[in-house]
Design a protein around this motif. Structure first.
Motif, PDB file in Angstrom:
ATOM      1  N   ALA A   1     -26.500  12.658 -11.154  1.00  0.00           N
ATOM      2  CA  ALA A   1     -26.755  11.970 -12.629  1.00  0.00           C
ATOM      3  C   ALA A   1     -25.581  12.087 -13.428  1.00  0.00           C
ATOM      4  CB  ALA A   1     -28.235  12.497 -12.871  1.00  0.00           C
ATOM      5  N   LEU A   2     -25.195  13.189 -13.575  1.00  0.00           N
ATOM      6  CA  LEU A   2     -23.942  13.659 -14.474  1.00  0.00           C
ATOM      7  C   LEU A   2     -22.692  12.951 -13.857  1.00  0.00           C
ATOM      8  CD1 LEU A   2     -24.545  17.369 -15.083  1.00  0.00           C
ATOM      9  CD2 LEU A   2     -24.996  15.474 -16.622  1.00  0.00           C
ATOM     10  N   SER A   3     -22.581  12.812 -12.759  1.00  0.00           N
ATOM     11  CA  SER A   3     -21.267  12.437 -12.340  1.00  0.00           C
ATOM     12  C   SER A   3     -21.063  10.732 -12.513  1.00  0.00           C
ATOM     13  CB  SER A   3     -21.160  12.410 -10.696  1.00  0.00           C
ATOM     14  OG  SER A   3     -22.373  11.604  -9.970  1.00  0.00           O
ATOM     15  N   GLN A   4     -22.349  10.276 -12.872  1.00  0.00           N
ATOM     16  CA  GLN A   4     -22.139   8.742 -13.284  1.00  0.00           C
ATOM     17  C   GLN A   4     -21.786   8.554 -14.797  1.00  0.00           C
ATOM     18  OE1 GLN A   4     -22.154   6.356 -10.899  1.00  0.00           O
ATOM     19  NE2 GLN A   4     -22.441   8.080  -9.265  1.00  0.00           N
ATOM     20  N   GLU A   5     -21.803   9.614 -15.640  1.00  0.00           N
ATOM     21  CA  GLU A   5     -21.825   9.448 -16.839  1.00  0.00           C
ATOM     22  C   GLU A   5     -20.253   9.253 -17.226  1.00  0.00           C
ATOM     23  OE1 GLU A   5     -24.074   9.193 -19.160  1.00  0.00           O
ATOM     24  OE2 GLU A   5     -25.782   9.471 -17.725  1.00  0.00           O
ATOM     25  N   PRO A   6     -20.042   8.816 -18.204  1.00  0.00           N
ATOM     26  CA  PRO A   6     -18.569   8.532 -18.702  1.00  0.00           C
ATOM     27  C   PRO A   6     -17.796   9.704 -19.124  1.00  0.00           C
ATOM     28  CG  PRO A   6     -20.038   6.645 -19.729  1.00  0.00           C
ATOM     29  CD  PRO A   6     -21.050   7.809 -19.049  1.00  0.00           C
ATOM     30  N   SER A   7     -18.527  10.561 -19.746  1.00  0.00           N
ATOM     31  CA  SER A   7     -18.281  12.096 -20.306  1.00  0.00           C
ATOM     32  C   SER A   7     -17.765  12.773 -19.188  1.00  0.00           C
ATOM     33  CB  SER A   7     -19.206  12.621 -21.170  1.00  0.00           C
ATOM     34  OG  SER A   7     -20.287  12.814 -20.329  1.00  0.00           O
ATOM     35  N   TYR A   8     -18.282  12.653 -17.911  1.00  0.00           N
ATOM     36  CA  TYR A   8     -18.057  13.284 -16.808  1.00  0.00           C
ATOM     37  C   TYR A   8     -16.794  12.813 -16.376  1.00  0.00           C
ATOM     38  CZ  TYR A   8     -18.224  15.622 -12.245  1.00  0.00           C
ATOM     39  OH  TYR A   8     -17.994  16.313 -11.016  1.00  0.00           O
ATOM     40  N   LYS A   9     -16.626  11.591 -16.193  1.00  0.00           N
ATOM     41  CA  LYS A   9     -15.495  11.195 -15.633  1.00  0.00           C
ATOM     42  C   LYS A   9     -14.133  11.215 -16.282  1.00  0.00           C
ATOM     43  CE  LYS A   9     -18.240   7.434 -13.015  1.00  0.00           C
ATOM     44  NZ  LYS A   9     -18.400   5.830 -13.055  1.00  0.00           N
ATOM     45  N   GLU A  10     -14.370  11.161 -17.872  1.00  0.00           N
ATOM     46  CA  GLU A  10     -13.292  11.389 -18.491  1.00  0.00           C
ATOM     47  C   GLU A  10     -12.696  12.777 -18.628  1.00  0.00           C
ATOM     48  OE1 GLU A  10     -14.235   9.937 -22.576  1.00  0.00           O
ATOM     49  OE2 GLU A  10     -14.263   7.906 -21.939  1.00  0.00           O
ATOM     50  N   SER A  11     -13.867  13.551 -18.468  1.00  0.00           N
ATOM     51  CA  SER A  11     -13.435  15.061 -18.188  1.00  0.00           C
ATOM     52  C   SER A  11     -12.725  15.504 -16.959  1.00  0.00           C
ATOM     53  CB  SER A  11     -14.822  16.170 -18.489  1.00  0.00           C
ATOM     54  OG  SER A  11     -15.278  15.884 -19.618  1.00  0.00           O
TER      55      SER A  11
END
Length: 523
Positions: A114-124
């Motif tokens: 679920a977190l890996s699909q979040e933009p904040s995860y990808k940007e980090s």
């Protein structure tokens, strides 16, 4: 070999010169190397050892300052990356989403998906990749770790998600100056060993460094490989010889960088995989600093300077700067070999000079010895014919004069012996004549002695006969006196008896006549 030649004056002079020259040279060389006690003269070896240890101390201090400065730069780099505003905003958003997903009952693989699909995860994650590209020659992988669990939350690779990175939750007290936590450990995440682990808070109150990290705080964790960056810098230190080496150990005396030389058994240990029990490493790891002469991890004698480098309030690393004892003093030994070579060459030349000089002394002495042997055999006419103008020549002239006097003494002695022999022969003839007279007188004496012996025997016989006559006369007188006494008694008792008196008178007359006859016989 002739014993006289072997123990001759020439050999003795050469041997004595060689021993004295060698003893003097060795004494001077010993004093030059090791100094002279009680006079303050320090030998070359002491000065070289002192200078080498001072040099190692300077190198160790410089390396300590370099490592401290290098580590401080790495701390500032990590803190600067962790303080990036974009990274903080994305990780704060990611922390908020993690809380919401957890409230929804998601965890583990489901939570990560679920977190890996979040933009904040990808940007980090993109930011961490960019940081890796910028600092790739210094830092290994950047990872965001959950401080409450120690697991990776934003790893650079998907397969690293959920791996255990930190063993315990960090508090603000664990952070060094600058707000960065530093420790040394094996990095299972990247397959390395002997690395610095640097961690800086990214979210939460701990990011400001004034409060303990919250349970949901996220940390930026990265690694610096000591072998890749410190070893070249340490081994490039100027002032170390071919066997010079800088060794880093942790507080447990485990090596942090690859060793320059193999162990006694030929193996080369890996960082954090071998414990050094040598005294320099033990002292450095325990927080001491100084210099010493001892043994290293190979058991080889070395000169070493050791330092302790704090990396956090509870951790430090030990550093040993060392070089083999033999390599340090090899120039001294090389100079010693040259000095010994020059000494033996000088001794050989001196012996040759002594040999040539002794020839001028030995030859006249040999001639003198030959003349002495002839004189001893009885030839006092032997003389030394060649003389030098030195003491040996004077001795030869005195020796000839002595032989002259001895020759005169011999002739005079022969004359005295001949005269004395004639006197002894005359005295001997007189003695023989006296002996003959003495023998004749001795014979006469023996005849007189025999006559005296006969006379003595006759006198002894006469003495015995006279003694018998005296005894008989004494006996007769005694009997006469007895008869007279009896007669007197009888006369008194028998007055008037004439017949008896007459008888007695007759007896007396008879006895007188007998006595007279005996006297006549004796006459």
């Amino acid at each position: 070999m002739d014993r006289d030649k072997f123990f001759g004056l020439r050999l003795k002079m050469i041997t004595l010169f060689g021993l004295l020259f060698l003893a003097g040279s060795m004494s001077l060389e010993w004093a030059r190397l090791y100094g002279i006690p009680f006079v303050g003269f320090e030998g070359v070896q002491y000065v070289l050892k002192k200078n080498t240890l001072d040099n190692f101390s300077v190198i160790a201090d410089l390396q300590k300052d370099n490592i401290t400065a290098w580590l401080l730069e790495r701390k500032y780099d990590v803190k600067a990356i962790a303080a990036n505003q974009l990274l903080r905003e994305n990780l704060q958003e990611l922390s908020r989403l993690r809380k919401e997903y957890r409230k929804q009952g998601k965890s583990g693989e489901e939570l990560w998906q679920a977190l890996s699909q979040e933009p904040s995860y990808k940007e980090s994650r993109n930011f961490l990749h960019q940081a890796q590209q910028v600092y790739g020659n210094v830092f290994h992988r950047f990872t965001v770790v959950d401080n409450s669990t120690g697991f990776a939350v934003v790893p650079p690779h998907d397969e690293d998600y959920g791996k255990k990175i930190l063993d315990a939750r960090l508090n603000s007290i664990d952070l060094t100056e600058g707000g960065v936590f530093v420790t040394i450990r094996q990095c299972d995440l990247i397959g390395g060993a002997g690395d610095f682990l640097l961690a800086a808070p990214v979210t939460g109150e701990g990011a400001r460094g004034d409060e303990p990290a919250k349970e949901d705080e996220l940390l930026l964790v990265t690694y610096v490989n000591l072998g890749s960056f410190l070893s070249p810098m340490l081994n490039a230190a100027k002032g170390l010889g071919r066997s010079g080496e800088v060794v880093l150990v942790n507080q447990d005396q485990r090596i942090l960088t690859p060793l320059k030389f193999p162990l006694k058994d030929g193996t080369k240990p890996v960082p954090l995989g071998y414990t050094i029990n040598a005294e320099p490493a033990r002292r450095a790891a325990s927080g001491e600093e100084g210099v010493l002469e001892g043994r290293d991890y190979r058991g080889v004698k070395v000169l070493a300077a050791y330092r302790n480098i704090p990396i956090s309030y509870k951790e430090s690393i030990g550093m040993v700067v060392k070089e083999n004892f033999d390599d340090v003093f090899w120039p001294v030994r090389e100079n010693l070999f040259y000095s010994l070579g020059v000494t033996f060459l000088g001794m050989l030349l001196g012996m040759i000079a002594i040999y040539l000089l002794s020839s001028s002394l030995v030859r006249p002495i040999k001639r003198m010895a030959e003349v002495a042997r002839r004189a001893q055999a009885g030839d006092l006419s032997a003389r030394i014919s060649e003389f030098s103008k030195d003491e040996i020549g004077f001795l030869g002239r005195q020796f000839n004069a002595m032989l002259e006097r001895m020759s005169g003494w011999k002739e005079e002695l022969e004359r005295m012996v001949q005269s004395r022999t004639s006197e002894l022969m005359a005295a001997n003839q007189q003695l023989q004549a006296s002996e003959q007279q003495l023998q004749a007188a001795n014979q006469q004496l023996r005849a007189s002695q025999q006559q005296l012996t006969a006379i003595n025997q006759q006198l002894v016989a006469n003495e015995q006969q006279l003694r018998q006559e005296v005894e008989l006369r004494t006996k007769t007188e005694n009997e006469t006196k007895k008869h007279l006494h009896e007669l007197e008694i009888f006369f008194k008792a028998s007055i008037g008896r004439e017949e008896r008196i007459m008888e007695l008178k007759k007896k007396v007359d008879e006895m007188e006549r007998r006595f007279q006859r005996e006297q006549k016989k004796d006459r």
